[in-house]
Structures are given as C-alpha cells and as structure tokens.
Design a protein around this motif. Structure first.
Motif, PDB file in Angstrom:
ATOM      1  N   UNK A 104       0.812  -1.212   0.000  1.00 44.97           N
ATOM      2  CA  UNK A 104       0.000   0.000   0.000  1.00 44.97           C
ATOM      3  C   UNK A 104       0.844   1.261   0.000  1.00 44.97           C
ATOM      4  N   UNK A 105       1.953   1.244   0.737  1.00 47.14           N
ATOM      5  CA  UNK A 105       2.846   2.396   0.751  1.00 47.14           C
ATOM      6  C   UNK A 105       3.477   2.632  -0.616  1.00 47.14           C
ATOM      7  N   UNK A 106       3.725   1.564  -1.352  1.00 43.17           N
ATOM      8  CA  UNK A 106       4.421   1.685  -2.636  1.00 43.17           C
ATOM      9  C   UNK A 106       3.542   2.209  -3.767  1.00 43.17           C
ATOM     10  N   UNK A 107       2.231   2.318  -3.551  1.00 42.54           N
ATOM     11  CA  UNK A 107       1.365   2.908  -4.576  1.00 42.54           C
ATOM     12  C   UNK A 107       0.917   4.319  -4.210  1.00 42.54           C
ATOM     13  N   UNK A 108       1.434   4.844  -3.105  1.00 42.80           N
ATOM     14  CA  UNK A 108       1.074   6.207  -2.697  1.00 42.80           C
ATOM     15  C   UNK A 108       1.466   7.289  -3.704  1.00 42.80           C
TER      16      UNK A 108
END
Length: 480
Positions: free
Chosen positions: A301-305
C-alpha cells in the motif's frame, strides 16, 4: 440551525459519504490477494470481486441521478449511506466468494447513490460566492481518501484480517447516516415530468457486462471459449441496439446530439481514454509487489502512494494555470506527463533496483492525471448550455467509470493471458504465491505488455485531446 452554517454542516455529511465510497475502492485494491487466498478463489472470481462493484456502480450513477432529480436528493443519499453500510457488514461475513461478489454488486448500488447526490447537494446548499470553496473541500476529501486508502487497507489486512476492510466502513456509515438524518434538509425533486430511461440502462448494463465477461474469461479460458464468444456478440449487438433505441427515446440515457460539438466530443473521448489507460495502475503495482517481492499488504500500500500524491500535486499546479491557458493545452500537457510515467513503468518494471523508477513513474502518472482532469472537466461543462450541465456531468462520470472498469478487466486479462495455467491464480495469491525466478520473468513480461498497451491508450488520449478546437477557452476555476 442558522442559515449561514447549514452549507458547512451539509458538507460534513457529504464528506463522510465521499470518504466511505472512495476508501472502499482503494483499500480493496491492496487487500485483494488476501481475500482471494481466503476463499481459494480462481482468477475469474478474483477479477469479479472488483469488477462486480465497478460495473454496477458505473451503470447506476446515471440511473440514480435521474431518480434523484425526480424524487429529491436527501432521501436517496441517506438510503445510499444506509444500504452501503449494511452490505459492508454482510461482505465481511460472506460464506464464499460468489456470495461476496453478489454483495459487492449490491454495495455498488449504495455507492452510486452516494456519488450521484454528493455534488448536487453541495451545489444546492452553498451560495454562488462560496460554492467553489465547498466543491474544493469535497475534492480534497476524495483525494485524501485515495491517498490513505491503500495504507489503511494494507494495515487492516496485515493486523486484523481482510474482513475489516469491509467492517471499517460500518462505523463511518452509521455516523454519516445519523448525522445526515439530523442535518440534511428535504429538497423536492425538480424533474417531476421526466422519466428514467430503463431500456437504455438495461441495454448498457448487459452490453458492458458482456464485454467485461469476455475480457475476464479471455485471459484464462481462451478467446475461443463459449463465454468469451457470447460476451463479445452480446456487446456488439447491444451496442448497435443502444444507438438505435436512444435516438428514438424522449428522455434518453445519453443525448448524442451533445457530441455534435467537437470540443465536447473530444474532451469526453479524452476522459474515457485517460481513465482506460491509468485506472488499473494502482491495482497492478499493488499485486506485483505482493506476488513478486512477497511484500505484505501494508508495504504494498505504501508503494502505490505516489499516484495519489501526484494527483494532489497536479491539481494544485493546474489551479493557477486555468485562467491563463486553454483546456486543450493544459489537458494535453497533463496526458504527456502520464505518457512519460507509463513509459517508465513499461521500461523498468521487474528490473533490479527499479523501485525508485517505479515510484517516479507513478508520481508522473498522478501529476499528469491531476493536471488533465480539472481543465478537461471545465471544458466539458462550458461547451454545453447551462440547463444541460447536469446531464453532461453525468455522461462524463459514466465514461470515466466505464473506462475504469474496462481498464481493470483489460489489464488483468493481458497479464494473465501470457501466463501458463499454474501461474494464473498465483497472480492473486499475494505473498503466499512462492514463485520461482522463471515464473517471475513470465509475470514481468505480462506486466510490461499491459503497461505498453496502456501507453498506447494514453497516446490516443493525447491525440483526441489535441484535436479539440484551437481557440482558447475561457475557463473558470470552479465550474458548477
């Protein structure tokens, strides 16, 4: 309640609705592998966990928009909040994946009621001088929801399990419904003499459903399979019937005479192609890092921010430029940014030490989308008569959502169609896939092909955006 406070009280209600509907989409993008693994879902069922919601939501946005015009918005909005909340709870206790898919379709009905009525409620409540502020806050809430959605979804799945991705909606929905009951004023409908084009909506639902079925089955069962052939035939036949029927309907679902105006037609086509090209990027990236790098949902989830951060940056940048430059120039420039981002994803996905480039590519896609959307939407709204702006905005929303649902089906179909049978389901298995180096190579090829197709679609969006009229439009910052 004093009159001057009512618009802000109403905005607090609609903000909860926007938060609810927006989070629902972005949290599940990250949580999909966990849900699919729990139900031992195959690739077709995994696809339809997402597609059932998107398909129903797309069609019923226009249906509920017309119904609310006839019967009033307060009741329809509250029904949407209540229905969405109840079905969210039921999604969390679904006994199997097919029940979950049906519940997701029902959940989409509530989401469509919320989305359809939010902006008109704000428009009716705010005075003209402060309407721009109200709409801007509404957009900000939606942007922030998209920003935190993948992180919230990843956190909930990692610490509490996939059911809480749905149950998280329940307290927000209850608060929003109770607050709305005490806050919203009843406003009678203003289109009493008009009727819903049920025929057009049913034809659209069945035709688009056939196309999505063909795409979702084509990558797994093969393009010669019976469901794919039936789906494609259904789409082609019903598309022709739809155009014939709509020309002879008194209150059509889509007024095709609006498309005789070239700037309007090109702006809407650009909306569709832009949505078709970029809507599935967040889902693909979240799946990739969970499957290939065995990341947990929170880290994925952090990597698609960067996508949502980029959209916020792009929206802020373009706000000051709309009074100086034409919609044609700004919208096309935004699409060029998206094009560069797609090129980076196509080039670097799967390479060692490619994370920074993938993040930059997503950021550019987000910025490009943010720069594109505002002037392009304003161009659409300002090329139609004032009394037809509601219809024009409904068509724009439907085309954008239609692009998103086809984008999801198309991109997943491209990736899975290039994989051997044992890898098709692994794409949805998340960190538990345990794939080999050779399997990783095949998945990377599928991803690069998908991003290459989306790059081509972005180039189509650039072309149609540039082909609108050459005269400089006089745009405003906050169209009604």
């Amino acid at each position: 309640m004093k009159e001057k406070y009512y618009p802000w009280m109403l905005l607090s209600v609609t903000s909860l609705g926007v938060l609810l509907s927006t989070l629902n989409l972005s949290t599940l993008n990250v949580a999909l592998p966990e849900v699919a693994t729990h139900f031992h879902a195959n690739e077709l069922a995994s696809n339809w966990i997402l597609l059932s919601y998107m398909l129903v939501n797309t069609i019923f946005i226009l249906v509920f928009g017309k119904i609310a015009d006839i019967f009033g918005r307060r009741g329809m909005y509250l029904i949407g909040l209540l229905e969405f909340t109840i079905v969210s709870f039921l999604c969390g206790i679904a006994p199997n994946v097919w029940v979950l898919i049906v519940l997701r379709a029902l959940q989409a009905l509530g989401g469509a009621l919320i989305i359809t009525n939010t902006t008109p409620l704000i428009t009716d409540a705010f005075p003209a001088k402060k309407l721009g502020t109200g709409l801007s806050i509404n957009v900000l809430v939606a942007s922030m929801s998209q920003l935190i959605g993948p992180v919230v979804g990843g956190f909930l799945v990692s610490h509490f399990g996939w059911r809480w991705v749905f149950w998280f909606n329940v307290p927000v929905g209850i608060i929003g419904f109770i607050w709305g009951m005490f806050t919203l004023r009843a406003v009678p409908g203003e289109a009493k003499g008009e009727k819903v084009d049920w025929t057009g909506n049913v034809i659209t639902f069945l035709g688009l459903g056939g196309l999505i079925l063909a795409m979702s089955e084509g990558g797994t069962a093969g393009w010669g399979s019976l469901p794919v052939i039936i789906g494609l035939i259904l789409f082609v036949v019903l598309a022709f019937i739809f155009f014939v029927v709509e020309k002879h309907t008194r209150f059509p679902m889509i007024d095709f005479t609006l498309f005789y105006d070239r700037p309007y037609a090109m702006a809407n086509l650009a909306t569709f192609f832009n949505s078709l090209a970029r809507s599935s990027v967040m889902l693909l990236i979240a799946l990739f890092y969970q499957v290939v790098d065995s990341e947990d949902p929170f880290i994925a989830g952090l990597k698609v921010l960067p996508i949502t951060i980029g959209m916020m940056i792009g929206s802020l940048i373009v706000g000051a430029l709309t009074v100086k430059y034409s919609a044609r120039l700004l919208s096309t420039a935004g699409l060029f940014g998206t094009c560069i981002g797609m090129l980076l994803l196509t080039w670097k996905i799967g390479d060692q030490d490619s994370l920074i480039w993938i993040m930059v590519g997503q950021l550019l896609i987000g910025i490009g989308t943010g720069v594109f959307q505002t002037p392009n939407t304003q161009s659409i709204m300002l090329t139609v008569p004032h009394e037809r702006r509601g219809l024009a905005n409904g068509i724009r929303s439907m085309l954008q959502n239609m692009g998103a649902v086809i984008s999801t089906a198309l991109s997943l179909m491209i990736v899975t169609s290039l994989l051997p049978p044992h890898l098709k389901s692994a794409l949805y298995a998340g960190a538990g896939a345990h794939i080999s180096a050779g399997d990783t190579h095949l998945i990377v090829i599928g991803y690069r092909t998908a991003f290459l197709v989306m790059l081509f679609l972005t180039l189509l969006a650039i072309a149609v955006s540039f082909l609108r009229n050459t005269k400089k439009e006089k745009l405003v910052k906050h169209p009604v």
